[in-house]
Design a protein around this motif. Sequence first.
Motif, PDB file in Angstrom:
ATOM      1  N   GLN A 607       0.778  -1.057   0.004  1.00  0.00           N
ATOM      2  CA  GLN A 607      -0.006   0.091  -0.044  1.00  0.00           C
ATOM      3  C   GLN A 607       0.833   1.016   0.009  1.00  0.00           C
ATOM      4  O   GLN A 607       1.680   1.474   0.907  1.00  0.00           O
ATOM      5  CB  GLN A 607      -0.867   0.084   1.256  1.00  0.00           C
ATOM      6  CG  GLN A 607      -1.880   1.224   1.184  1.00  0.00           C
ATOM      7  CD  GLN A 607      -2.845   1.134   2.466  1.00  0.00           C
ATOM      8  OE1 GLN A 607      -2.480   1.466   3.505  1.00  0.00           O
ATOM      9  NE2 GLN A 607      -4.129   0.628   2.231  1.00  0.00           N
ATOM     10  N   GLN A 609       1.242   5.539  -0.776  1.00  0.00           N
ATOM     11  CA  GLN A 609       0.710   6.887  -1.130  1.00  0.00           C
ATOM     12  C   GLN A 609       1.320   7.566  -2.033  1.00  0.00           C
ATOM     13  O   GLN A 609       2.543   7.869  -1.842  1.00  0.00           O
ATOM     14  CB  GLN A 609       0.646   7.644   0.335  1.00  0.00           C
ATOM     15  CG  GLN A 609      -0.145   7.059   1.314  1.00  0.00           C
ATOM     16  CD  GLN A 609      -1.858   6.996   1.222  1.00  0.00           C
ATOM     17  OE1 GLN A 609      -2.286   8.008   0.479  1.00  0.00           O
ATOM     18  NE2 GLN A 609      -2.407   5.971   1.600  1.00  0.00           N
ATOM     19  N   THR A 614      -4.256   6.430  -2.812  1.00  0.00           N
ATOM     20  CA  THR A 614      -3.683   5.485  -2.308  1.00  0.00           C
ATOM     21  C   THR A 614      -3.664   4.224  -3.444  1.00  0.00           C
ATOM     22  O   THR A 614      -4.666   4.017  -3.988  1.00  0.00           O
ATOM     23  CB  THR A 614      -4.541   4.908  -1.255  1.00  0.00           C
ATOM     24  OG1 THR A 614      -4.919   5.904  -0.161  1.00  0.00           O
ATOM     25  CG2 THR A 614      -4.318   3.752  -0.496  1.00  0.00           C
ATOM     26  N   ALA A 631     -12.571  -5.217   1.131  1.00  0.00           N
ATOM     27  CA  ALA A 631     -12.400  -3.873   2.333  1.00  0.00           C
ATOM     28  C   ALA A 631     -11.165  -3.123   1.795  1.00  0.00           C
ATOM     29  O   ALA A 631     -11.234  -1.892   1.870  1.00  0.00           O
ATOM     30  CB  ALA A 631     -12.117  -4.451   3.564  1.00  0.00           C
ATOM     31  N   ALA A 632     -10.176  -3.698   1.424  1.00  0.00           N
ATOM     32  CA  ALA A 632      -8.695  -3.141   1.050  1.00  0.00           C
ATOM     33  C   ALA A 632      -8.882  -2.171  -0.376  1.00  0.00           C
ATOM     34  O   ALA A 632      -8.502  -1.198  -0.335  1.00  0.00           O
ATOM     35  CB  ALA A 632      -7.662  -4.122   0.989  1.00  0.00           C
ATOM     36  N   ALA A 634     -11.610  -0.986  -1.268  1.00  0.00           N
ATOM     37  CA  ALA A 634     -12.539   0.182  -0.963  1.00  0.00           C
ATOM     38  C   ALA A 634     -11.882   1.189  -0.499  1.00  0.00           C
ATOM     39  O   ALA A 634     -12.035   2.495  -0.621  1.00  0.00           O
ATOM     40  CB  ALA A 634     -13.984  -0.339  -0.038  1.00  0.00           C
ATOM     41  N   ARG A 635     -10.813   0.866   0.237  1.00  0.00           N
ATOM     42  CA  ARG A 635     -10.027   2.066   0.915  1.00  0.00           C
ATOM     43  C   ARG A 635      -8.805   2.464  -0.096  1.00  0.00           C
ATOM     44  O   ARG A 635      -8.174   3.460   0.109  1.00  0.00           O
ATOM     45  CB  ARG A 635      -9.296   1.516   2.173  1.00  0.00           C
ATOM     46  CG  ARG A 635     -10.039   1.065   3.214  1.00  0.00           C
ATOM     47  CD  ARG A 635      -9.301   0.905   4.485  1.00  0.00           C
ATOM     48  NE  ARG A 635      -8.431  -0.113   4.309  1.00  0.00           N
ATOM     49  CZ  ARG A 635      -8.638  -1.224   4.717  1.00  0.00           C
ATOM     50  NH1 ARG A 635      -9.756  -1.641   5.135  1.00  0.00           N
ATOM     51  NH2 ARG A 635      -7.870  -2.549   4.290  1.00  0.00           N
ATOM     52  N   ALA A 636      -8.901   2.044  -1.105  1.00  0.00           N
ATOM     53  CA  ALA A 636      -7.837   2.184  -2.269  1.00  0.00           C
ATOM     54  C   ALA A 636      -8.434   3.121  -3.401  1.00  0.00           C
ATOM     55  O   ALA A 636      -9.552   3.036  -3.592  1.00  0.00           O
ATOM     56  CB  ALA A 636      -7.134   0.956  -2.724  1.00  0.00           C
ATOM     57  N   ASP A 637      -7.518   4.109  -4.182  1.00  0.00           N
ATOM     58  CA  ASP A 637      -7.914   4.829  -5.426  1.00  0.00           C
ATOM     59  C   ASP A 637      -7.591   3.856  -6.461  1.00  0.00           C
ATOM     60  O   ASP A 637      -8.359   3.817  -7.612  1.00  0.00           O
ATOM     61  CB  ASP A 637      -7.155   6.126  -5.275  1.00  0.00           C
ATOM     62  CG  ASP A 637      -7.674   6.970  -4.060  1.00  0.00           C
ATOM     63  OD1 ASP A 637      -8.801   7.333  -4.192  1.00  0.00           O
ATOM     64  OD2 ASP A 637      -6.602   7.349  -3.348  1.00  0.00           O
ATOM     65  N   SER A 652     -11.783   3.640  -6.038  1.00  0.00           N
ATOM     66  CA  SER A 652     -12.379   4.911  -6.331  1.00  0.00           C
ATOM     67  C   SER A 652     -12.138   5.267  -7.851  1.00  0.00           C
ATOM     68  O   SER A 652     -12.908   5.899  -8.426  1.00  0.00           O
ATOM     69  CB  SER A 652     -12.173   5.764  -5.326  1.00  0.00           C
ATOM     70  OG  SER A 652     -10.872   6.216  -5.225  1.00  0.00           O
TER      71      SER A 652
END
Length: 688
Positions: A607, A609, A614, A631-632, A634-637, A652
């Motif tokens: 992961q 930045q 992300t 879940a991972a 969903a937190r990443a771009d 995203s």
Amino acid sequence: MSSAADGIEAFLADRGFERMPWLAVAMLTGIGLWFILPGPGEWLIAIGLCGVMAGLSLVRLEGDRHALLRNAATGLALMLAAGIVLVWARSTLIGAQPISGPRVAVVEAIVLEREEQPARERVRLIVATRDPLDQIPIRARLNVPAEMDDPALVAGSKFRAKIRLTPPQRAAVPGGYDFAQSAWFDGLAASGSVLEPPIVTGLAGGASGWRSELAAHVRQQVGQYGGAASAAIAATLITGDRGAIPEADAQAMRDSGLAHMLSISGLHVGAIVAIAWLLVVRVGALFPWLALRVRLPLAAAGSGALAGIGYTLMTGAALPTVRACLAALLVVAALSLGRQALSLRLIALAAMTVMLFWPEAVIGPSFQLSFAAVTAIVAFHNSRLVEWLKEQRGEGQLARWAHAGLLLFLTGLIVEAALSPLVLFHFQRSSLYGSLANVVAIPLMTAVTLPALTAGLVFDLLGVGAPLWWLSAKSLDLTLGIAHTTSSLPGSVLQLPQVSLVAALACVAGAFWLALWSGRFRLWGLLPLSIGVSALFLARPADLLIEQSGRNAAMLSDDGELYLLRTSTSFAADAMVEAMGKTPKDGEPFSEFPEWPGARCNGDFCQLQAQGRTLLVAQRPVDVPYGPLVAACARADIVISSRRLPADCRPSMLKADGSLLSRRGGLAVDLESGSYRAVRPEGDSHGW
């Protein structure tokens, strides 16, 4: 409108010798449009628009008042359509459908071509075989490791071997070299390697056999008096076999602007034709009874043509050599008829002849660089500056030599300027001192090296070729010395990131305008040229590159350091490094993603930045529990993986998984906007 038409008509009437080359430009544009437009619908629309333009010109410009304008509009439209139709027809007729996927099997094959590549410790074969899956006849390119090679594997021989075949690979990243495209037009359905030593089951010697023996003979003879690299280049000049040239020497030739000497093209074919021409004319003039009875220009033209054709066949008749031979034959024909040997109209005719038979060559660097160089030379020598310099030439021998040297240097400078945008577009590297190196290297090659090599082969029949081989070796050693010295100078190479097609096309449009028109009107070409050159130097690399398999990626940090997902040596890794405007390191690896500032890695995923985004990057193919993976995501771009990820993995911005990459190929991502470019545009319908 009528006043504007009158002005254009008067302009065209004043430039009777400058109109015809634009037909070649229109034909070239049509071929280029076919490659840019995605599919048959767009191709038909483009052809239809050309027809409408031609029809309107014929209807609206009737009579003799605007005859030249009518003919120009009609001719350009028809040549544009002809370019689209020509390349479409050739793609349909000769395109080789790639195999559907990887294959590992024992097959029987017939060798069609053999290429020695001792510098890479392998032999490359073009073979005819059958697809192990459905038994459809195919042609494939195979690499045979040196330890598995059998000298009996020559053109015409049959063998059995266990091989691995894959479909020809698309470009690793957008703008990179696309082997699948080249393979489509070369009739290659697969590429691969031999896994076990081949067993030769039948022999039928072919042309590659004697060419391999000739290359070995030349390397042996030159190697007695010069270095191994000089011997390898000598074999290249005689047989077209480039496989023995060490990579360090080949890179020095490229970085010094002398790489054109390693590709059998216009320089070499033209030199051989000129040698044959001069021999017949000079020797024939020594015998008055012969000169009075035989038209020496015609005899010289015939000898030059035969020499050019023979040299083309001896070097393997590769497509660039065939194109150069055709152009040389047109020049010889013009000379024998007493016409101007080099003119822009003759160059345009040669280009249209090549495009008629090999329209796909238009997008390759060989066609572009060779015709750009000769167009720049002819346009420059037709300019007022050269006319003025000729008027200033002194009477003494020293003054004449100085004048010739100055013209040669200026010509090299113009050629380097003309070629630099194309070289940067294709290779991201361009030599800055190439004109200086070529001032010495080109006369040395044409006046010493090539004559000595050809004469050495002839005198070897009498057993007295040693002095000529010595001369060849020393001249090639000197050429290599020039290459290494030039390439090692500070700032000798300009390195840029991947150049956009729009910037390259702006440079080409401006260069065409400057070269093909005359007078002050040609200066309007400086406008698109300046825009294109500015775009070249303002080009910035992509924020993130993702290789087509998803197994590698590249990203630049804020301080300009390059990070790779994997630093293992591969063609894809080198392609990404070059697209980022960096030079592949020799022995010293680039940093890897786990070393990215603030990266969190567990061996399966990293992961990171970057620019407020992300990234979740798979380090290796691995099965991850469904819930944590979703879940991972969903937190990443951006999520990158070589495997296909579940539909509920929804970053995203971009999910670059095996599914997307298999359809679109490698990606170049702009992190700020979230947009990306793909090797395969959306809706692309080209066969490869």
